[in-house]
Design a protein around this motif. Structure first.
Motif, PDB file in Angstrom:
ATOM      1  N   ALA A 111       0.850  -1.187   0.000  1.00 25.53           N
ATOM      2  CA  ALA A 111       0.000   0.000   0.000  1.00 25.53           C
ATOM      3  C   ALA A 111       0.883   1.233   0.000  1.00 25.53           C
ATOM      4  N   ARG A 112       0.386   2.275  -0.641  1.00 27.79           N
ATOM      5  CA  ARG A 112       1.148   3.521  -0.741  1.00 27.79           C
ATOM      6  C   ARG A 112       0.179   4.689  -0.753  1.00 27.79           C
ATOM      7  N   ASN A 113       0.356   5.639   0.153  1.00 29.05           N
ATOM      8  CA  ASN A 113      -0.448   6.865   0.087  1.00 29.05           C
ATOM      9  C   ASN A 113       0.450   8.031  -0.319  1.00 29.05           C
ATOM     10  N   GLN A 151      -5.912   3.537   0.670  1.00 28.16           N
ATOM     11  CA  GLN A 151      -4.849   4.548   0.634  1.00 28.16           C
ATOM     12  C   GLN A 151      -5.525   5.908   0.564  1.00 28.16           C
ATOM     13  N   SER A 174      -2.439   4.589   5.081  1.00 27.52           N
ATOM     14  CA  SER A 174      -2.749   3.391   4.295  1.00 27.52           C
ATOM     15  C   SER A 174      -3.163   2.297   5.260  1.00 27.52           C
TER      16      SER A 174
END
Length: 317
Positions: A111-113, A151, A174
């Motif tokens: 996951a990446r925000n 995210q 995230s």
């Protein structure tokens, strides 16, 4: 009863974008052009390539299943139109993954925000860019499965004046549901803002009403800018919501993780605050936690600490 039938090994670390950004807060456009160049040169001096090598050695020794990182960055240097000067991009994720592979490790992004992003003209003629993001990484051979990935950015963010125009310091979180070793649980990674406690209060509310609003066993990690040593309001809000602080549950010695000088050249660690946290509830237990990047041997060959902040390693079941 343990959530999982074998320990889950987790790291959280604010890797530090590499320069102090506060000098950019000014209404003076001429001043910000000069300061932008100085900020970028400080980023170059804090050498993320070397720092990522130091971090990868620590990861190699500990072999964590999950890693939550904050202040991951992409710096860009763009010449003026028509110039033959080079363009350069420094992507912290790309650099770190290369160092990990060189150490025999493979970690993938779960996951990446993506957070704030901006470009500023500098006094040299180049345009300088910085984008901030946070990631949750998992070891490629990790046997768990991931679902319900979210995210998000916070709805409430601080705004500053940079070069005479407003700039919003957008941060976020995230989350992912993990099924591993006989259990299913949620992991949340976040980064709260550094200055205005009212913004942190609003962000804490968003977390409690959003990804933390679950009956699943939950592990919340990140960099919270709330100095847990002082039992501040938002720290108490997490504790009052049923979370246990992994550090206070396991250790009695101070777990300070913040903050070294912005040039990363402190002779000694000089850490006086506790802003990095592992918080857990709904059945998790933790029996091991310690800080990362606090010994002299963790420094780069150029004497830089691996980050302005200490990281945390913990195991959970």
């Amino acid at each position: 009863m343990a959530i999982t039938n074998r320990p889950l090994k987790v790291i959280t670390w604010n890797v530090y974008e590499g320069a102090a950004l506060l000098p950019l807060i000014t209404r003076n456009q001429n001043a910000v052009r000069q300061r932008t160049v100085r900020v970028f040169r400080q980023f170059l001096a804090t050498d993320f390539n070397a720092r990522a090598t130091s971090m990868s050695k620590i990861f190699q020794r500990l072999q964590p299943d999950i890693i939550g990182l904050q202040e991951m960055s992409i710096w860009t240097l763009t010449p003026p139109p028509g110039s033959r000067a080079p363009s350069v991009t420094y992507n912290f994720l790309t650099i770190l993954q290369e160092k990990l592979r060189a150490a025999g490790l493979n970690y993938r992004v779960v996951a990446r925000n993506n957070n704030y992003s901006d470009t500023l003209p500098g006094a040299t003629g180049y345009t300088y860019g910085l984008s901030d993001f946070d990631v949750i990484l998992a070891r490629s051979d990790f046997s768990g499965t991931f679902s319900s990935i979210q995210q998000r950015n916070f709805n409430v963010n601080d705004t500053y004046i940079v070069g005479g125009r407003p700039f919003s310091l957008v941060l976020g979180w995230s989350s992912v549901n993990v099924t591993f070793a006989g259990g299913t649980f949620r992991i949340v990674n976040t980064h709260l803002p550094p200055i205005d406690p009212r913004i942190r209060t609003a962000n804490t509310t968003e977390l409690l009403r959003g990804p933390l609003n679950t009956s699943l066993p939950t592990l919340l990690m990140g960099f919270f800018n709330l100095n847990a040593n002082n039992n501040t309001l938002n720290y108490r809000r997490f504790i009052n919501a049923g979370f246990t602080d992994a550090w206070t549950a396991n250790r009695r010695i101070p777990g300070n993780d913040c903050c070294r000088d912005t040039d990363l050249l402190n002779v000694s660690p000089r850490l006086t605050r506790r802003d990095a946290l592992f918080l857990y509830r709904n059945g998790f237990t933790s029996n091991r936690i310690f800080r990362l990047g606090v010994s002299q041997r963790s420094r780069t060959p150029g004497a830089l600490w691996p980050s302005r902040y200490a990281g945390l390693y913990a195991t959970f079941q």
